[in-house]
Design a protein around this motif. Structure first.
Motif: not given
Ligand code: SAM
Length: 220
Positions: A59-74
């Motif tokens: 349910g990622a919606g409009t993407g309000l979380n996107v900027e908060h993910y750490p770099a380097g996730l596989s």
């Protein structure tokens, strides 16, 4: 005749809900703006800093979380079933995440294949939260975890009573969202071990102010 009239009423209700869902997606970021600036954005950032490895958000919606993910996730997979919501999600995701049109109870990933699941303000809205939680258990690897921010049923009598009173109108306004969802109980009932802390969703309507933040593990 009566059956035809009933069918027409159902069709009109469905068309109205679809129209409102599309409007709701347009006003979603604006309506959350006060809450994001009063603390929710910080909660998102601190929670998502803990994401690791192969990560899927429901349910990622409009993407309000996107900027908060750490770099380097596989790998980062953003699942969102509503086309109106995902238009902005796709723009926000840019090239750094795969956006998939999937419901939380039918995720297009293999058993035990995720290190991190993410759910922010979603378990209140999915039609069958138990089915969604069983699906998340299926896809999390042993040792994997679900990161959560969810608004929940209030502990206090006054606010719990207000939530019960406004449950119906709120659900119609917020596209099915149950303002009094007992998510910690649902997690336990579905076999998760949850480590949650209570907080407030400041600057938002009282019925959605009680929130829980934390993680849940599928294993013992
Ligand atoms: C309140 S919004 C939350 C959006 C985003 N997670 C956030 O934190 O801003 C609820 C989202 O759940 C999505 N949703 C509704 N039913 C769902 C389901 N069965 N499976 C997955 N997502 C669902 C909606 O389309 C909507 O994007």
């Amino acid at each position: 005749m009566a059956a035809a009239a009933d069918a027409l009423t159902v069709a009109r209700g469905h068309r109205w809900r679809m129209t409102w869902a599309s409007c709701f997606a347009r006003i979603y970021d604006l309506s959350l703006w006060p809450g994001e600036h009063a603390g929710m954005r910080r909660h998102r950032r601190e929670l998502l800093a803990q994401a690791r490895g192969r990560t899927l958000e429901i349910g990622a919606g409009t993407g309000l979380n996107v900027e908060h993910y750490p770099a380097g996730l596989s790998e980062l997979i953003l699942a969102e079933p509503d086309a109106s919501m995902s238009r902005r999600l796709v723009r926000r995701a840019g090239g750094r995440a795969a956006v998939v049109a999937a419901r939380a109870d039918d995720l297009p990933v293999d058993d035990s294949s995720l290190d991190t699941g993410v759910s922010t303000c979603v378990l209140c809205t999915v039609e069958e939260p138990e089915a969604a939680l069983h699906e998340i258990r299926r896809v999390l690897s042993p040792g994997g975890r679900l990161l959560l921010i969810e608004h929940v049923r209030a502990d206090g009598r006054w606010l719990a009573s207000l939530q019960r009173t406004l449950r119906g109108p709120w659900a119609r306004f917020a596209c099915g969202c149950r303002c009094d969802q007992p998510t910690p109980d649902l997690l336990r009932a579905c076999g998760f071990r949850a480590e949650l802390r209570a907080a407030r969703w400041r600057a938002m309507p009282p019925v959605v102010r009680p929130i829980v933040i934390g993680q849940a593990f599928a294993g013992p």
